[in-house]
Motif scaffolding. Structure first.
Motif, PDB file in Angstrom:
ATOM      1  N   HIS A 192     -11.081 -35.032  28.954  1.00 46.04           N
ATOM      2  CA  HIS A 192     -10.562 -33.834  29.627  1.00 46.04           C
ATOM      3  C   HIS A 192      -9.539 -33.108  28.754  1.00 46.04           C
ATOM      4  O   HIS A 192      -9.485 -31.878  28.742  1.00 46.04           O
ATOM      5  N   SER A 193      -8.778 -33.871  27.992  1.00 46.49           N
ATOM      6  CA  SER A 193      -7.745 -33.268  27.138  1.00 46.49           C
ATOM      7  C   SER A 193      -8.338 -32.465  25.985  1.00 46.49           C
ATOM      8  O   SER A 193      -7.631 -31.665  25.357  1.00 46.49           O
ATOM      9  N   GLN A 194      -9.615 -32.669  25.686  1.00 40.09           N
ATOM     10  CA  GLN A 194     -10.219 -32.067  24.503  1.00 40.09           C
ATOM     11  C   GLN A 194     -10.851 -30.698  24.768  1.00 40.09           C
ATOM     12  O   GLN A 194     -11.456 -30.110  23.865  1.00 40.09           O
ATOM     13  N   ARG A 195     -10.690 -30.165  25.954  1.00 41.96           N
ATOM     14  CA  ARG A 195     -11.343 -28.912  26.326  1.00 41.96           C
ATOM     15  C   ARG A 195     -11.053 -27.783  25.355  1.00 41.96           C
ATOM     16  O   ARG A 195     -11.920 -26.980  25.021  1.00 41.96           O
ATOM     17  N   TYR A 196      -9.815 -27.702  24.887  1.00 36.71           N
ATOM     18  CA  TYR A 196      -9.426 -26.592  24.007  1.00 36.71           C
ATOM     19  C   TYR A 196      -9.247 -27.023  22.547  1.00 36.71           C
ATOM     20  O   TYR A 196      -8.738 -26.245  21.733  1.00 36.71           O
ATOM     21  N   VAL A 197      -9.667 -28.240  22.221  1.00 35.44           N
ATOM     22  CA  VAL A 197      -9.458 -28.760  20.867  1.00 35.44           C
ATOM     23  C   VAL A 197     -10.605 -28.281  19.974  1.00 35.44           C
ATOM     24  O   VAL A 197     -11.519 -29.031  19.625  1.00 35.44           O
ATOM     25  N   SER A 198     -10.549 -27.015  19.621  1.00 36.69           N
ATOM     26  CA  SER A 198     -11.557 -26.382  18.766  1.00 36.69           C
ATOM     27  C   SER A 198     -10.862 -25.578  17.682  1.00 36.69           C
ATOM     28  O   SER A 198      -9.745 -25.095  17.877  1.00 36.69           O
ATOM     29  N   GLY A 199     -11.528 -25.453  16.543  1.00 35.89           N
ATOM     30  CA  GLY A 199     -10.954 -24.688  15.443  1.00 35.89           C
ATOM     31  C   GLY A 199     -11.317 -25.306  14.112  1.00 35.89           C
ATOM     32  O   GLY A 199     -12.295 -26.057  14.003  1.00 35.89           O
ATOM     33  N   GLU A 200     -10.527 -25.006  13.091  1.00 32.93           N
ATOM     34  CA  GLU A 200     -10.793 -25.500  11.743  1.00 32.93           C
ATOM     35  C   GLU A 200      -9.543 -26.104  11.128  1.00 32.93           C
ATOM     36  O   GLU A 200      -8.425 -25.627  11.359  1.00 32.93           O
ATOM     37  N   VAL A 201      -9.760 -27.151  10.343  1.00 34.65           N
ATOM     38  CA  VAL A 201      -8.669 -27.816   9.620  1.00 34.65           C
ATOM     39  C   VAL A 201      -9.016 -27.828   8.141  1.00 34.65           C
ATOM     40  O   VAL A 201     -10.135 -28.201   7.759  1.00 34.65           O
ATOM     41  N   ARG A 202      -8.057 -27.404   7.335  1.00 35.64           N
ATOM     42  CA  ARG A 202      -8.248 -27.424   5.879  1.00 35.64           C
ATOM     43  C   ARG A 202      -7.554 -28.651   5.320  1.00 35.64           C
ATOM     44  O   ARG A 202      -6.379 -28.913   5.607  1.00 35.64           O
ATOM     45  N   MET A 203      -8.311 -29.435   4.524  1.00 32.40           N
ATOM     46  CA  MET A 203      -7.817 -30.696   3.998  1.00 32.40           C
ATOM     47  C   MET A 203      -7.796 -30.667   2.474  1.00 32.40           C
ATOM     48  O   MET A 203      -8.665 -30.058   1.842  1.00 32.40           O
ATOM     49  N   LYS A 204      -6.807 -31.354   1.916  1.00 32.93           N
ATOM     50  CA  LYS A 204      -6.704 -31.535   0.474  1.00 32.93           C
ATOM     51  C   LYS A 204      -6.947 -33.009   0.166  1.00 32.93           C
ATOM     52  O   LYS A 204      -6.235 -33.888   0.661  1.00 32.93           O
ATOM     53  N   SER A 207      -6.333 -23.786  12.073  1.00 28.34           N
ATOM     54  CA  SER A 207      -6.400 -22.559  12.869  1.00 28.34           C
ATOM     55  C   SER A 207      -7.284 -22.805  14.074  1.00 28.34           C
ATOM     56  O   SER A 207      -8.206 -23.634  14.022  1.00 28.34           O
ATOM     57  N   SER A 208      -6.988 -22.100  15.183  1.00 33.19           N
ATOM     58  CA  SER A 208      -7.781 -22.270  16.398  1.00 33.19           C
ATOM     59  C   SER A 208      -7.674 -21.031  17.268  1.00 33.19           C
ATOM     60  O   SER A 208      -6.583 -20.467  17.419  1.00 33.19           O
ATOM     61  N   PRO A 209      -8.789 -20.623  17.883  1.00 32.40           N
ATOM     62  CA  PRO A 209      -8.715 -19.534  18.854  1.00 32.40           C
ATOM     63  C   PRO A 209      -7.955 -19.946  20.108  1.00 32.40           C
ATOM     64  O   PRO A 209      -7.571 -19.094  20.907  1.00 32.40           O
ATOM     65  N   ASN A 210      -7.736 -21.246  20.281  1.00 35.17           N
ATOM     66  CA  ASN A 210      -7.034 -21.761  21.458  1.00 35.17           C
ATOM     67  C   ASN A 210      -5.623 -22.240  21.120  1.00 35.17           C
ATOM     68  O   ASN A 210      -5.037 -23.035  21.854  1.00 35.17           O
ATOM     69  N   SER A 211      -5.080 -21.766  20.028  1.00 35.33           N
ATOM     70  CA  SER A 211      -3.786 -22.243  19.549  1.00 35.33           C
ATOM     71  C   SER A 211      -2.664 -21.939  20.536  1.00 35.33           C
ATOM     72  O   SER A 211      -2.616 -20.867  21.144  1.00 35.33           O
ATOM     73  N   LEU A 212      -1.754 -22.921  20.680  1.00 38.23           N
ATOM     74  CA  LEU A 212      -0.531 -22.731  21.461  1.00 38.23           C
ATOM     75  C   LEU A 212       0.666 -22.407  20.567  1.00 38.23           C
ATOM     76  O   LEU A 212       1.779 -22.226  21.072  1.00 38.23           O
ATOM     77  N   TYR A 213       0.416 -22.341  19.285  1.00 38.78           N
ATOM     78  CA  TYR A 213       1.486 -22.031  18.339  1.00 38.78           C
ATOM     79  C   TYR A 213       1.849 -20.552  18.442  1.00 38.78           C
ATOM     80  O   TYR A 213       0.991 -19.679  18.303  1.00 38.78           O
ATOM     81  N   SER A 214       3.122 -20.272  18.693  1.00 34.52           N
ATOM     82  CA  SER A 214       3.574 -18.889  18.850  1.00 34.52           C
ATOM     83  C   SER A 214       4.616 -18.563  17.796  1.00 34.52           C
ATOM     84  O   SER A 214       5.765 -19.006  17.879  1.00 34.52           O
ATOM     85  N   LEU A 215       4.225 -17.772  16.809  1.00 34.01           N
ATOM     86  CA  LEU A 215       5.165 -17.374  15.763  1.00 34.01           C
ATOM     87  C   LEU A 215       6.314 -16.580  16.342  1.00 34.01           C
ATOM     88  O   LEU A 215       7.463 -16.684  15.885  1.00 34.01           O
ATOM     89  N   ALA A 216       6.029 -15.821  17.395  1.00 33.55           N
ATOM     90  CA  ALA A 216       7.083 -15.008  18.018  1.00 33.55           C
ATOM     91  C   ALA A 216       8.207 -15.875  18.575  1.00 33.55           C
ATOM     92  O   ALA A 216       9.362 -15.465  18.597  1.00 33.55           O
ATOM     93  N   HIS A 217       7.879 -17.092  18.999  1.00 36.88           N
ATOM     94  CA  HIS A 217       8.892 -17.970  19.565  1.00 36.88           C
ATOM     95  C   HIS A 217       9.603 -18.809  18.516  1.00 36.88           C
ATOM     96  O   HIS A 217      10.785 -19.119  18.666  1.00 36.88           O
TER      97      HIS A 217
END
Length: 408
Positions: free
Chosen positions: A335-347, A359-369
């Motif tokens: 259930h927790s994985q519903r919004y766990v979509s996007g891309e991860v860049r690895m080195k 990056s994710s279209p469902n990101s909760l990261y807010s640069l404004a905050h």
């Protein structure tokens, strides 16, 4: 031992131990034996297993390609949980056992067998994993564990029994094996003999799947892993099946010496054991999954998952995949994985898999905050009341200590 067993399904690799077990079952139980060999991506040619079974007179021989099911239905659910046992082990052997057990039970039903048999020893975890799984899936089936019944308790006795009954013994089996290896698409595990002294470095002698990190390319490689609802679906923009994706990550991890582990772990049966593990693709994938969750799960869900994870990992390690508590935890995790979509860049570089972007279209990261620059969405004065309320109970405790003259 019961003499009422008529037909047994044996988890069969075609190696010395299970070849001896096959013959022993025929002799000790006077039972018909059905062999089952699982292709979990161990990288071995499985044709010889069929040939050996046929030579032993086996009429019903099952060799099943379970690679996709293994990754899709067992490994990926475990990755969603970020499951790690005792802080380091990615559970490569543990997670394969419930699938093998499930198929053993299915074949028993298909063939009318009244028992299943495995080659796990009486000292290890696998006997527990196999037998708990069978009990959960069909408690009417008898489970035969030859290592707990027979007196063939040494390599010399096994070889003598094999020679007595015309079972071929490879030249490399006539000496004492330097260590035992379990492999599947997720990992390799090596333990025993040469590895039993935990003070001795063992990577150079053991590692089969990864290059030495110091021999890895001097130039880092960047890759992108795509996720949908918690499961990896692509590498560098190329959509891949679950098994295909892990295979691709294994190739990349092997090239860069990623995923080696020297671990002294606590077995379920009570003793400590030392193992050398290689999980190249899994190490990359687990790191990437954590990274995409950092963007898409809120604090409460993240912290709860981290609290649940050790319990979940312990259930897998101890053989309780088919338990109600594991299924309950899985429902919450999924259930927790519903919004766990996007891309991860690895080195990838010299034994390390580093997250360098996500990056994710469902990101909760807010640069404004979070910006250190001037903003219009967060009033820093609000923090004063927040801190005062959270400090209230600490202040009351401190005042009580002062009242009672307690200085500690």
């Amino acid at each position: 031992m019961s003499k009422s067993i008529k037909k047994v399904v044996l988890a069969y690799s075609g190696g010395l131990d299970t070849s001896v077990i096959l013959k022993w079952l025929q002799d000790a139980y006077q039972a018909e034996v059905v062999t089952f060999t699982a292709d979990l991506g161990q990288g071995e040619e499985l044709g010889p297993a069929r040939e050996k079974a046929e030579k032993a007179g086996i009429k019903q021989i099952y060799i099943d390609d379970l690679r996709e099911e293994f990754i899709r239905d067992y490994v990926f659910p475990m990755v969603r949980a970020n499951a790690v046992y005792e802080g380091e082990y990615l559970l490569g052997t543990s997670i394969a056992r419930p699938l093998i057990s499930k198929r053993l039970v299915e074949i028993a039903h298909e063939t009318g067998a009244d028992a299943v048999a495995h080659g796990a020893t009486g000292k290890g975890n696998d006997q527990v994993r196999f037998e708990l799984a069978v009990a959960a899936l069909d408690p009417s089936l008898k489970v035969i564990a030859p290592w707990r019944e027979w007196d063939l308790n040494s390599r010399t006795k096994l070889i003598a029994y094999a020679e007595q009954h015309g079972i071929s013994v490879p030249k490399d089996k006539r000496g004492e094996a330097p260590f035992s290896v379990d492999a599947n698409l997720w990992h390799t595990s090596s333990e025993g003999k040469l590895l039993e002294d935990p003070s001795e470095e063992a990577f150079n002698e053991v590692c089969l799947r990864t290059c030495h990190p110091e021999d890895a390319p001097d130039k880092a490689e960047y890759i992108t892993i795509g996720f949908e609802r918690g499961d990896a679906v692509s590498v560098n923009g190329q959509a891949l099946s679950p098994a295909g994706l892990v295979t691709k990550l294994n190739e990349l991890g092997s090239k860069h010496g990623i995923g080696r582990l020297d671990l002294v772990e606590n077995r379920f049966v009570g003793m400590k054991s030392r193992g050398i593990y290689e999980t190249p693709g899994g190490t990359i994938l687990m790191t990437a999954h954590r990274a995409i969750e950092q963007l898409t799960l809120d604090r409460g869900a993240t912290h709860l998952k981290d609290e649940l994870m050790p319990k979940y990992a312990k259930l897998i390690y101890e053989g309780f995949w088919f338990s109600p508590e594991r299924e309950m935890l899985q429902a919450a995790i999924d259930h927790s994985q519903r919004y766990v979509s996007g891309e991860v860049r690895m080195k990838l570089y010299k034994g390390h898999a580093l997250t360098v972007g996500r990056s994710s279209p469902n990101s909760l990261y807010s640069l404004a905050h979070v910006t250190f620059e001037e903003d219009e969405v967060y009033d820093q004065k609000d923090a004063e009341g927040f801190i005062r309320l959270n400090a209230l109970r600490l202040r009351l405790i401190a005042e009580r200590k002062q009242r009672l003259g307690e200085n500690d």
